[in-house]
Every structure is written in C-alpha cells, then in structure tokens.
Motif scaffolding. Structure first.
Motif, PDB file in Angstrom:
ATOM      1  N   PHE A 105     -14.499  36.916 -22.347  1.00 53.41           N
ATOM      2  CA  PHE A 105     -13.811  36.253 -23.461  1.00 53.41           C
ATOM      3  C   PHE A 105     -14.812  35.649 -24.445  1.00 53.41           C
ATOM      4  O   PHE A 105     -14.417  35.025 -25.427  1.00 53.41           O
ATOM      5  N   GLY A 106     -16.085  35.797 -24.181  1.00 52.19           N
ATOM      6  CA  GLY A 106     -17.118  35.231 -25.038  1.00 52.19           C
ATOM      7  C   GLY A 106     -17.325  33.742 -24.809  1.00 52.19           C
ATOM      8  O   GLY A 106     -17.943  33.071 -25.632  1.00 52.19           O
ATOM      9  N   ALA A 107     -16.844  33.223 -23.720  1.00 57.16           N
ATOM     10  CA  ALA A 107     -16.988  31.800 -23.414  1.00 57.16           C
ATOM     11  C   ALA A 107     -18.229  31.571 -22.559  1.00 57.16           C
ATOM     12  O   ALA A 107     -18.523  32.342 -21.656  1.00 57.16           O
ATOM     13  N   GLU A 108     -18.938  30.512 -22.893  1.00 58.74           N
ATOM     14  CA  GLU A 108     -20.092  30.121 -22.083  1.00 58.74           C
ATOM     15  C   GLU A 108     -19.710  28.867 -21.312  1.00 58.74           C
ATOM     16  O   GLU A 108     -19.551  27.801 -21.891  1.00 58.74           O
ATOM     17  N   LEU A 109     -19.574  29.019 -19.998  1.00 56.42           N
ATOM     18  CA  LEU A 109     -19.079  27.930 -19.161  1.00 56.42           C
ATOM     19  C   LEU A 109     -20.076  27.585 -18.063  1.00 56.42           C
ATOM     20  O   LEU A 109     -20.945  28.377 -17.722  1.00 56.42           O
ATOM     21  N   GLN A 110     -19.892  26.405 -17.521  1.00 55.96           N
ATOM     22  CA  GLN A 110     -20.575  25.998 -16.293  1.00 55.96           C
ATOM     23  C   GLN A 110     -19.468  25.867 -15.241  1.00 55.96           C
ATOM     24  O   GLN A 110     -18.437  25.252 -15.495  1.00 55.96           O
ATOM     25  N   VAL A 111     -19.717  26.462 -14.068  1.00 52.04           N
ATOM     26  CA  VAL A 111     -18.698  26.518 -13.030  1.00 52.04           C
ATOM     27  C   VAL A 111     -19.276  25.986 -11.733  1.00 52.04           C
ATOM     28  O   VAL A 111     -20.402  26.325 -11.348  1.00 52.04           O
ATOM     29  N   SER A 112     -18.497  25.153 -11.055  1.00 51.88           N
ATOM     30  CA  SER A 112     -18.876  24.666  -9.725  1.00 51.88           C
ATOM     31  C   SER A 112     -17.667  24.796  -8.805  1.00 51.88           C
ATOM     32  O   SER A 112     -16.624  24.205  -9.050  1.00 51.88           O
ATOM     33  N   VAL A 113     -17.822  25.585  -7.759  1.00 52.47           N
ATOM     34  CA  VAL A 113     -16.742  25.851  -6.811  1.00 52.47           C
ATOM     35  C   VAL A 113     -16.990  25.028  -5.547  1.00 52.47           C
ATOM     36  O   VAL A 113     -18.122  24.935  -5.066  1.00 52.47           O
ATOM     37  N   SER A 114     -15.937  24.437  -5.017  1.00 54.37           N
ATOM     38  CA  SER A 114     -16.047  23.771  -3.707  1.00 54.37           C
ATOM     39  C   SER A 114     -15.229  24.568  -2.701  1.00 54.37           C
ATOM     40  O   SER A 114     -14.190  25.147  -3.040  1.00 54.37           O
ATOM     41  N   LEU A 115     -15.720  24.584  -1.471  1.00 56.81           N
ATOM     42  CA  LEU A 115     -15.114  25.388  -0.412  1.00 56.81           C
ATOM     43  C   LEU A 115     -14.450  24.506   0.635  1.00 56.81           C
ATOM     44  O   LEU A 115     -14.872  23.373   0.867  1.00 56.81           O
ATOM     45  N   LYS A 116     -13.453  25.054   1.301  1.00 57.40           N
ATOM     46  CA  LYS A 116     -12.819  24.358   2.420  1.00 57.40           C
ATOM     47  C   LYS A 116     -13.804  24.304   3.574  1.00 57.40           C
ATOM     48  O   LYS A 116     -14.590  25.224   3.783  1.00 57.40           O
ATOM     49  N   GLU A 117     -13.742  23.224   4.323  1.00 56.08           N
ATOM     50  CA  GLU A 117     -14.570  23.108   5.532  1.00 56.08           C
ATOM     51  C   GLU A 117     -13.956  23.965   6.624  1.00 56.08           C
ATOM     52  O   GLU A 117     -12.768  24.232   6.627  1.00 56.08           O
ATOM     53  N   GLY A 118     -14.775  24.388   7.574  1.00 57.51           N
ATOM     54  CA  GLY A 118     -14.275  25.160   8.700  1.00 57.51           C
ATOM     55  C   GLY A 118     -15.020  26.468   8.840  1.00 57.51           C
ATOM     56  O   GLY A 118     -15.995  26.739   8.138  1.00 57.51           O
ATOM     57  N   ALA A 119     -14.539  27.268   9.773  1.00 59.01           N
ATOM     58  CA  ALA A 119     -15.204  28.534  10.090  1.00 59.01           C
ATOM     59  C   ALA A 119     -15.058  29.550   8.961  1.00 59.01           C
ATOM     60  O   ALA A 119     -15.905  30.413   8.807  1.00 59.01           O
ATOM     61  N   GLN A 120     -13.971  29.468   8.204  1.00 62.52           N
ATOM     62  CA  GLN A 120     -13.744  30.380   7.093  1.00 62.52           C
ATOM     63  C   GLN A 120     -13.890  29.617   5.777  1.00 62.52           C
ATOM     64  O   GLN A 120     -12.963  28.948   5.356  1.00 62.52           O
ATOM     65  N   PRO A 121     -15.038  29.720   5.121  1.00 66.13           N
ATOM     66  CA  PRO A 121     -15.224  29.011   3.857  1.00 66.13           C
ATOM     67  C   PRO A 121     -14.440  29.708   2.737  1.00 66.13           C
ATOM     68  O   PRO A 121     -14.818  30.773   2.269  1.00 66.13           O
ATOM     69  N   ILE A 122     -13.343  29.091   2.332  1.00 67.04           N
ATOM     70  CA  ILE A 122     -12.469  29.641   1.304  1.00 67.04           C
ATOM     71  C   ILE A 122     -12.551  28.716   0.089  1.00 67.04           C
ATOM     72  O   ILE A 122     -12.500  27.492   0.241  1.00 67.04           O
ATOM     73  N   PRO A 123     -12.643  29.289  -1.113  1.00 65.69           N
ATOM     74  CA  PRO A 123     -12.658  28.436  -2.308  1.00 65.69           C
ATOM     75  C   PRO A 123     -11.376  27.592  -2.381  1.00 65.69           C
ATOM     76  O   PRO A 123     -10.276  28.113  -2.210  1.00 65.69           O
ATOM     77  N   GLU A 124     -11.556  26.268  -2.606  1.00 63.67           N
ATOM     78  CA  GLU A 124     -10.382  25.400  -2.674  1.00 63.67           C
ATOM     79  C   GLU A 124     -10.248  24.684  -4.008  1.00 63.67           C
ATOM     80  O   GLU A 124      -9.156  24.257  -4.366  1.00 63.67           O
ATOM     81  N   ALA A 125     -11.349  24.533  -4.731  1.00 64.26           N
ATOM     82  CA  ALA A 125     -11.287  23.849  -6.020  1.00 64.26           C
ATOM     83  C   ALA A 125     -12.420  24.356  -6.907  1.00 64.26           C
ATOM     84  O   ALA A 125     -13.421  24.879  -6.419  1.00 64.26           O
ATOM     85  N   VAL A 126     -12.218  24.178  -8.218  1.00 63.73           N
ATOM     86  CA  VAL A 126     -13.242  24.585  -9.169  1.00 63.73           C
ATOM     87  C   VAL A 126     -13.283  23.580 -10.313  1.00 63.73           C
ATOM     88  O   VAL A 126     -12.258  23.068 -10.746  1.00 63.73           O
ATOM     89  N   THR A 127     -14.506  23.285 -10.744  1.00 65.59           N
ATOM     90  CA  THR A 127     -14.717  22.441 -11.909  1.00 65.59           C
ATOM     91  C   THR A 127     -15.377  23.313 -12.968  1.00 65.59           C
ATOM     92  O   THR A 127     -16.409  23.940 -12.703  1.00 65.59           O
ATOM     93  N   ILE A 128     -14.750  23.355 -14.152  1.00 69.31           N
ATOM     94  CA  ILE A 128     -15.230  24.230 -15.220  1.00 69.31           C
ATOM     95  C   ILE A 128     -15.460  23.387 -16.463  1.00 69.31           C
ATOM     96  O   ILE A 128     -14.611  22.583 -16.854  1.00 69.31           O
ATOM     97  N   SER A 129     -16.621  23.584 -17.089  1.00 62.80           N
ATOM     98  CA  SER A 129     -16.908  22.869 -18.333  1.00 62.80           C
ATOM     99  C   SER A 129     -17.507  23.844 -19.344  1.00 62.80           C
ATOM    100  O   SER A 129     -18.098  24.858 -18.969  1.00 62.80           O
ATOM    101  N   GLY A 130     -17.317  23.527 -20.601  1.00 61.16           N
ATOM    102  CA  GLY A 130     -17.840  24.365 -21.678  1.00 61.16           C
ATOM    103  C   GLY A 130     -16.773  24.612 -22.729  1.00 61.16           C
ATOM    104  O   GLY A 130     -15.636  24.160 -22.614  1.00 61.16           O
ATOM    105  N   ASN A 131     -17.137  25.340 -23.758  1.00 62.36           N
ATOM    106  CA  ASN A 131     -16.217  25.640 -24.850  1.00 62.36           C
ATOM    107  C   ASN A 131     -15.492  26.953 -24.579  1.00 62.36           C
ATOM    108  O   ASN A 131     -16.126  27.973 -24.320  1.00 62.36           O
ATOM    109  N   ILE A 132     -14.175  26.892 -24.651  1.00 55.52           N
ATOM    110  CA  ILE A 132     -13.346  28.070 -24.428  1.00 55.52           C
ATOM    111  C   ILE A 132     -12.060  27.905 -25.232  1.00 55.52           C
ATOM    112  O   ILE A 132     -11.527  26.791 -25.355  1.00 55.52           O
ATOM    113  N   SER A 133     -11.566  28.976 -25.784  1.00 52.49           N
ATOM    114  CA  SER A 133     -10.329  28.904 -26.569  1.00 52.49           C
ATOM    115  C   SER A 133      -9.148  28.621 -25.657  1.00 52.49           C
ATOM    116  O   SER A 133      -9.188  28.935 -24.461  1.00 52.49           O
TER     117      SER A 133
END
Length: 159
Positions: A105-133
């Motif tokens: 989309f032509g957006a330049e972002l910074q992304v930080s993903v946090s994972l669930k604890e446990g034997a299966q690390p599954i993405p549970e949350a994301v923090t996104i910053s930057g300019n995007i339409s």
C-alpha cells in the motif's frame, strides 16, 4: 586417585611375582604343582578383581542419579533454547508479513508483534505505528484479523 591406582598396580605386580616364585618352587609336575598353579591363578584373579569388590552399589546409583539429574537439566535447557528460537522466528516472520502487506500500500510502518506464552507461540497482539491512509489501515487491519487471527481489539495503532 592416583595414589589408589599406584597402590593397585603395586599389588598386582607383587602378586604376580609371588605367584611366579611359588610356581617355580613347586614345579609343574605332579598333583602338588597343579594345585599350587591353580592357587596362584586364583590369587592373581582375586588381586586383579579386588577393586571391583570394593565398589558399593549405593555409590554407583548416586552417581547415576547425578548424571540423570544433569541430563534432565541439559534437556530442559535445550528445550527452552529451542522454544526461544522458535518464538523469535514466529515473531520475526509475522512482523515481516505485516510489513510486506503494508509495503504493497506504500505505507512505511513499524510493527511489533507479541506472542502467547506456552508451547505454541501464536501471535496475540500487534502494535503498529507510522503513516498509513485510512483505507489501507482498514484493509491491513482486516488482513491481520483474517490471516493472523489477531482481533481488532488486539491491534494497537499509533501514529
């Protein structure tokens, strides 16, 4: 330890010399010579095997227990290191996936993903910053929810 080994070697050498002297004196002929040769052989066997008679099974089992505990610790440490590496890979690839979609989309972002604890690390949350339409933000947010299973309430957008 070295003193014990030296004492053992000295006792084997002494027994060998003694047995040799007895056999030489007795000779090899006759019943007496055969009995003395047999006795000399038994003395040599007992001398060579005597350290084994001094081993207590309780000491041996304690050492095996220590080895077992150490190996359990090593296994746990290895499993933790493997899980940490696996978590890092999942986090890195999830962030790269989001950044790749945002880049389309032509957006330049910074992304930080946090994972669930446990034997299966599954993405549970994301923090996104930057300019995007607003349109690209909505499409990217829907994609994150549908493709990665991270709900809208777990997506934190900052500017």
């Amino acid at each position: 330890m070295m003193a014990a080994v030296g004492k053992y070697i000295l006792s084997v050498i002494t027994a060998a010399i003694l047995c040799g002297v007895v056999q030489t004196i007795a000779g090899k002929k006759g019943t007496t010579g055969s009995i003395l040769t047999l006795m000399a052989g038994i003395v040599m066997i007992l001398t060579v095997l005597s350290p084994w008679a001094k081993i207590r099974l309780a000491d041996f089992s304690l050492e095996l227990g220590d080895i077992s505990a150490q190996s359990d610790n090593m296994i746990a440490s290895g499993e933790k290191a493997a899980l940490d590496a696996y978590r890092a890979i999942i986090k890195e690839r999830t962030e790269a996936y989001i950044l790749n979609k945002a880049d389309s989309f032509g957006a330049e972002l910074q992304v930080s993903v946090s994972l669930k604890e446990g034997a299966q690390p599954i993405p549970e949350a994301v923090t996104i910053s930057g300019n995007i339409s607003p349109y690209a933000k909505r499409v990217l947010s829907d994609m994150i929810q549908k493709d990665l299973g991270i709900g809208l309430e777990e997506q934190i957008w900052t500017e």
